[in-house]
Scaffold this motif. Structure first.
Motif, PDB file in Angstrom:
ATOM      1  N   GLY A  52       0.782  -1.232   0.000  1.00  0.00           N
ATOM      2  CA  GLY A  52       0.000   0.000   0.000  1.00  0.00           C
ATOM      3  C   GLY A  52       0.803   1.265   0.000  1.00  0.00           C
ATOM      4  O   GLY A  52       0.246   2.368  -0.052  1.00  0.00           O
ATOM      5  N   GLY A  53       2.139   1.139   0.067  1.00  0.00           N
ATOM      6  CA  GLY A  53       2.980   2.317   0.145  1.00  0.00           C
ATOM      7  C   GLY A  53       2.882   3.009   1.494  1.00  0.00           C
ATOM      8  O   GLY A  53       2.202   2.547   2.418  1.00  0.00           O
ATOM      9  N   GLY A  73       4.065  -3.637  10.547  1.00  0.00           N
ATOM     10  CA  GLY A  73       3.596  -4.240   9.309  1.00  0.00           C
ATOM     11  C   GLY A  73       3.269  -5.709   9.479  1.00  0.00           C
ATOM     12  O   GLY A  73       3.631  -6.351  10.469  1.00  0.00           O
ATOM     13  N   HIS A  74       2.566  -6.232   8.474  1.00  0.00           N
ATOM     14  CA  HIS A  74       2.308  -7.668   8.410  1.00  0.00           C
ATOM     15  C   HIS A  74       2.965  -8.196   7.140  1.00  0.00           C
ATOM     16  O   HIS A  74       2.644  -7.765   6.029  1.00  0.00           O
ATOM     17  N   TYR A  75       3.893  -9.144   7.321  1.00  0.00           N
ATOM     18  CA  TYR A  75       4.684  -9.677   6.214  1.00  0.00           C
ATOM     19  C   TYR A  75       4.212 -11.083   5.870  1.00  0.00           C
ATOM     20  O   TYR A  75       3.970 -11.904   6.762  1.00  0.00           O
ATOM     21  N   ALA A  76       4.088 -11.349   4.557  1.00  0.00           N
ATOM     22  CA  ALA A  76       3.769 -12.701   4.078  1.00  0.00           C
ATOM     23  C   ALA A  76       4.185 -12.807   2.621  1.00  0.00           C
ATOM     24  O   ALA A  76       3.842 -11.938   1.797  1.00  0.00           O
ATOM     25  N   ASP A  77       4.942 -13.839   2.298  1.00  0.00           N
ATOM     26  CA  ASP A  77       5.276 -14.190   0.914  1.00  0.00           C
ATOM     27  C   ASP A  77       5.876 -13.027   0.138  1.00  0.00           C
ATOM     28  O   ASP A  77       5.483 -12.741  -1.004  1.00  0.00           O
ATOM     29  N   GLY A  78       6.819 -12.316   0.754  1.00  0.00           N
ATOM     30  CA  GLY A  78       7.528 -11.262   0.039  1.00  0.00           C
ATOM     31  C   GLY A  78       6.804  -9.937  -0.036  1.00  0.00           C
ATOM     32  O   GLY A  78       7.296  -8.992  -0.659  1.00  0.00           O
ATOM     33  N   THR A  79       5.643  -9.833   0.594  1.00  0.00           N
ATOM     34  CA  THR A  79       4.866  -8.592   0.581  1.00  0.00           C
ATOM     35  C   THR A  79       4.585  -8.162   2.016  1.00  0.00           C
ATOM     36  O   THR A  79       4.337  -8.993   2.893  1.00  0.00           O
ATOM     37  N   VAL A  80       4.615  -6.846   2.242  1.00  0.00           N
ATOM     38  CA  VAL A  80       4.315  -6.325   3.567  1.00  0.00           C
ATOM     39  C   VAL A  80       3.277  -5.217   3.444  1.00  0.00           C
ATOM     40  O   VAL A  80       3.284  -4.437   2.490  1.00  0.00           O
ATOM     41  N   THR A  81       2.372  -5.190   4.394  1.00  0.00           N
ATOM     42  CA  THR A  81       1.371  -4.137   4.460  1.00  0.00           C
ATOM     43  C   THR A  81       1.433  -3.476   5.826  1.00  0.00           C
ATOM     44  O   THR A  81       1.742  -4.129   6.831  1.00  0.00           O
ATOM     45  N   THR A  82       1.164  -2.177   5.875  1.00  0.00           N
ATOM     46  CA  THR A  82       1.196  -1.470   7.147  1.00  0.00           C
ATOM     47  C   THR A  82       0.023  -1.903   8.022  1.00  0.00           C
ATOM     48  O   THR A  82      -1.051  -2.241   7.536  1.00  0.00           O
ATOM     49  N   VAL A  83       0.265  -1.892   9.323  1.00  0.00           N
ATOM     50  CA  VAL A  83      -0.765  -2.240  10.305  1.00  0.00           C
ATOM     51  C   VAL A  83      -0.949  -1.040  11.214  1.00  0.00           C
ATOM     52  O   VAL A  83      -0.025  -0.630  11.914  1.00  0.00           O
ATOM     53  N   GLY A  84      -2.153  -0.466  11.219  1.00  0.00           N
ATOM     54  CA  GLY A  84      -2.399   0.703  12.052  1.00  0.00           C
ATOM     55  C   GLY A  84      -1.680   1.922  11.510  1.00  0.00           C
ATOM     56  O   GLY A  84      -1.097   1.912  10.421  1.00  0.00           O
ATOM     57  N   VAL A 107      -1.161   0.211  20.640  1.00  0.00           N
ATOM     58  CA  VAL A 107      -0.727  -1.102  21.117  1.00  0.00           C
ATOM     59  C   VAL A 107      -1.398  -2.228  20.327  1.00  0.00           C
ATOM     60  O   VAL A 107      -0.782  -3.262  20.049  1.00  0.00           O
ATOM     61  N   LYS A 108      -2.643  -2.068  19.963  1.00  0.00           N
ATOM     62  CA  LYS A 108      -3.340  -3.108  19.205  1.00  0.00           C
ATOM     63  C   LYS A 108      -2.665  -3.343  17.860  1.00  0.00           C
ATOM     64  O   LYS A 108      -2.469  -4.492  17.433  1.00  0.00           O
ATOM     65  N   ALA A 109      -2.292  -2.281  17.165  1.00  0.00           N
ATOM     66  CA  ALA A 109      -1.595  -2.428  15.886  1.00  0.00           C
ATOM     67  C   ALA A 109      -0.259  -3.140  16.084  1.00  0.00           C
ATOM     68  O   ALA A 109       0.147  -3.974  15.267  1.00  0.00           O
ATOM     69  N   LEU A 110       0.422  -2.816  17.172  1.00  0.00           N
ATOM     70  CA  LEU A 110       1.683  -3.486  17.463  1.00  0.00           C
ATOM     71  C   LEU A 110       1.472  -4.980  17.675  1.00  0.00           C
ATOM     72  O   LEU A 110       2.234  -5.812  17.170  1.00  0.00           O
ATOM     73  N   ASP A 157      -0.775  -6.808  16.390  1.00  0.00           N
ATOM     74  CA  ASP A 157      -1.163  -7.455  15.139  1.00  0.00           C
ATOM     75  C   ASP A 157      -0.017  -7.544  14.140  1.00  0.00           C
ATOM     76  O   ASP A 157      -0.159  -8.191  13.097  1.00  0.00           O
ATOM     77  N   ALA A 158       1.094  -6.900  14.424  1.00  0.00           N
ATOM     78  CA  ALA A 158       2.215  -6.848  13.476  1.00  0.00           C
ATOM     79  C   ALA A 158       3.153  -8.023  13.671  1.00  0.00           C
ATOM     80  O   ALA A 158       3.298  -8.551  14.772  1.00  0.00           O
ATOM     81  N   ASN A 159       3.791  -8.443  12.582  1.00  0.00           N
ATOM     82  CA  ASN A 159       4.853  -9.453  12.677  1.00  0.00           C
ATOM     83  C   ASN A 159       6.146  -8.960  12.047  1.00  0.00           C
ATOM     84  O   ASN A 159       7.069  -9.736  11.819  1.00  0.00           O
ATOM     85  N   ALA A 160       6.204  -7.651  11.752  1.00  0.00           N
ATOM     86  CA  ALA A 160       7.385  -7.096  11.113  1.00  0.00           C
ATOM     87  C   ALA A 160       7.448  -5.589  11.355  1.00  0.00           C
ATOM     88  O   ALA A 160       6.440  -4.950  11.677  1.00  0.00           O
ATOM     89  N   LEU A 161       8.644  -5.047  11.203  1.00  0.00           N
ATOM     90  CA  LEU A 161       8.836  -3.601  11.209  1.00  0.00           C
ATOM     91  C   LEU A 161       9.259  -3.173   9.809  1.00  0.00           C
ATOM     92  O   LEU A 161      10.229  -3.697   9.256  1.00  0.00           O
ATOM     93  N   ILE A 162       8.522  -2.228   9.236  1.00  0.00           N
ATOM     94  CA  ILE A 162       8.839  -1.696   7.907  1.00  0.00           C
ATOM     95  C   ILE A 162       9.789  -0.516   8.098  1.00  0.00           C
ATOM     96  O   ILE A 162       9.500   0.409   8.861  1.00  0.00           O
ATOM     97  N   VAL A 163      10.923  -0.551   7.417  1.00  0.00           N
ATOM     98  CA  VAL A 163      11.948   0.476   7.590  1.00  0.00           C
ATOM     99  C   VAL A 163      11.881   1.461   6.429  1.00  0.00           C
ATOM    100  O   VAL A 163      12.128   1.099   5.276  1.00  0.00           O
ATOM    101  N   VAL A 164      11.542   2.709   6.740  1.00  0.00           N
ATOM    102  CA  VAL A 164      11.546   3.776   5.734  1.00  0.00           C
ATOM    103  C   VAL A 164      12.797   4.619   5.969  1.00  0.00           C
ATOM    104  O   VAL A 164      12.950   5.214   7.042  1.00  0.00           O
ATOM    105  N   PRO A 165      13.719   4.692   4.998  1.00  0.00           N
ATOM    106  CA  PRO A 165      14.995   5.402   5.206  1.00  0.00           C
ATOM    107  C   PRO A 165      14.809   6.892   5.514  1.00  0.00           C
ATOM    108  O   PRO A 165      13.769   7.491   5.232  1.00  0.00           O
ATOM    109  N   GLU A 166      15.878   7.467   6.066  1.00  0.00           N
ATOM    110  CA  GLU A 166      15.846   8.863   6.483  1.00  0.00           C
ATOM    111  C   GLU A 166      15.562   9.823   5.329  1.00  0.00           C
ATOM    112  O   GLU A 166      14.949  10.882   5.526  1.00  0.00           O
TER     113      GLU A 166
END
Length: 437
Positions: A373-374, A388-399, A406-409, A411-420
């Motif tokens: 979703g960008g 984020g939620h990661y599965a099969d090479g794709t990640v989507t933001t959560v919350g 805390v609920k979004a945290l 539900d997440a299984n990954a951290l999406i890293v957006v560079p500086e």
């Protein structure tokens, strides 16, 4: 998790994530090895290769309940024309004296029992009539002593190949081989192997003892009723769980009110059982930021704690130092739950692994993934960590990006890293993703 070398410049400036992490790891030293009993060593890191003193198993033994026989005596055996053998003895696991098997003879044998002299294979009891006496099959199941098979006969209905159903001496591991290598974390299977080769104790780096406390006069333990303006203390529970998940022995102290004298006394009491201390809250620039107020002025034997602003979101305010006579590492994390969790993953987890003598980043894999979703916006000049939620090479933001979600945290299984240097991410763009599961 990739890192770059940072310059530990002083002054009130914005530190990068990598600079802060490098400063922490540069001051962490592995805990001294100690000798522990096997079960006490579970979860610890072995510091020396352990070799096998004697072959395992130490003798040829049966892998089945049945009869130890000579191969030639059962050659061509069938249901119509069974081989009839004289039973000359009975061997249970742990037996010392073993009857020899001669031509036309068999010995009743139990699983794990040593092979007798002269025997070349084991015929499973299911391939026989169970022996004479009518109750021999039942006796086989009941174990030795239930029915003495010596002097009777057994009819074998199938031939058997040489060495069939025999566990060979040394077939598991041979004498002189390495059983467990240095640097291995001792889990249940390796504990079992060490016991099997006769080791009662091992030399390991112990699991670090981590004291966890939250700060805030508004915090109330779960299970208690909230008054106006109060919230339940979640950080001390979450961070204690984080420390245990990282392999540490964690002690949850709970919430400490916003009073410097109380916090200082609590820390002094807890240092005796701590290899590291983790606090949450009180590290920003507010009027009641008690951790910063209490620890900023430490000098000399008290140690020192540096408080910094990091170019990251969430988790901008951070503190790290070493306190007390043993220079115990202290991590002062922000109070918002998501900020606290992300800070633990980035800075505390690698440090705890370093204390254990492990590679700091081996248990958290960073992969490239398509951000479906960008990301609409990301703060310029800060490295953003989105749930984020990661599965099969794709990640989507959560919350959202809020550090209180805390609920979004959960539900997440990954951290999406957006560079500086990135302020927005188009859908379908590849980003680094830190896998949390």
């Amino acid at each position: 998790m990739s890192r770059t070398a940072g310059t530990a410049a002083r002054g009130d400036r914005l530190w990068s994530v990598d600079e802060h992490l490098d400063d922490i790891l540069g001051k962490i030293r592995p805990l001294e090895p100690i000798e522990l009993q096997l079960l006490d060593a579970q979860g610890c890191v072995l510091v020396e290769d352990v070799t096998v003193p004697a072959a395992l198993p130490p003798f040829d033994n049966s892998s089945m309940d049945g009869y130890a026989v000579r191969v030639a005596d059962v050659e061509g055996a069938s249901e119509q024309f069974p081989a009839v053998l004289t039973v000359v003895g009975d061997i249970a696991a742990g037996s010392g004296e073993l009857p020899a098997v001669g031509p036309g003879e068999a010995v009743r044998i139990m699983t794990g029992a040593p092979m007798p002299p002269g025997a070349e294979a084991v015929v499973p009891v299911e391939w026989t009539d169970g022996g004479t006496g009518g109750g021999a099959v039942t006796a086989m199941a009941a174990g030795p002593g239930a029915d003495d098979a010596a002097g009777g006969e057994v009819r074998v209905h199938r031939p058997v190949a040489p060495r069939a159903h025999i566990r060979a001496r040394g077939s598991d591991v041979g004498a002189g081989e390495i059983a467990v290598r240095a640097g291995t974390v001792l889990g249940p299977a390796r504990i079992g192997l060490l016991a099997a080769i006769g080791r009662a104790t091992v030399t390991v780096r112990p699991r670090p003892r981590v004291v966890v406390l939250s700060t805030g006069s508004e915090l109330v333990p779960p299970g208690e009723k909230l008054a106006d303006g109060q919230i339940h203390d979640s950080n001390s529970f979450m961070l204690t769980a984080c420390a245990r998940d990282a392999g540490a022995i964690a002690y949850r102290v709970g919430a400490v009110e916003d009073d410097p004298h109380t916090l200082r006394a609590t820390l002094e009491d807890q240092l005796i059982r701590a290899d590291a201390v983790v606090t949450s809250g009180g590290v920003s620039v507010g009027a009641y930021d008690v951790v910063k107020e209490t620890l900023s002025g430490l000098t000399g034997e008290e140690g020192s704690v540096a408080f910094r602003r990091l170019a990251m979101q969430p988790g901008k305010p951070q503190g790290f130092g070493r306190i007390g006579p043993d220079r115990t590492p202290l991590f002062a994390l922000p109070g918002n739950p998501v900020s606290s969790y992300v800070s633990f993953e980035l800075f505390v987890r690698p440090a705890l692994r370093a204390l254990m003598g492990l590679e700091p980043f081996a248990d958290r894999q960073t992969v490239r993934a398509v951000c479906a979703g960008g990301v609409e916006s990301s703060p310029e000049g800060r490295r953003q960590y989105l749930r984020g939620h990661y599965a099969d090479g794709t990640v989507t933001t959560v919350g959202g990006a809020g550090s209180h979600l805390v609920k979004a945290l959960a539900d997440a299984n990954a951290l999406i890293v957006v560079p500086e240097d990135v302020t927005s991410v188009a859908p379908g763009t590849e980003l680094d993703v830190v896998l949390l599961d």
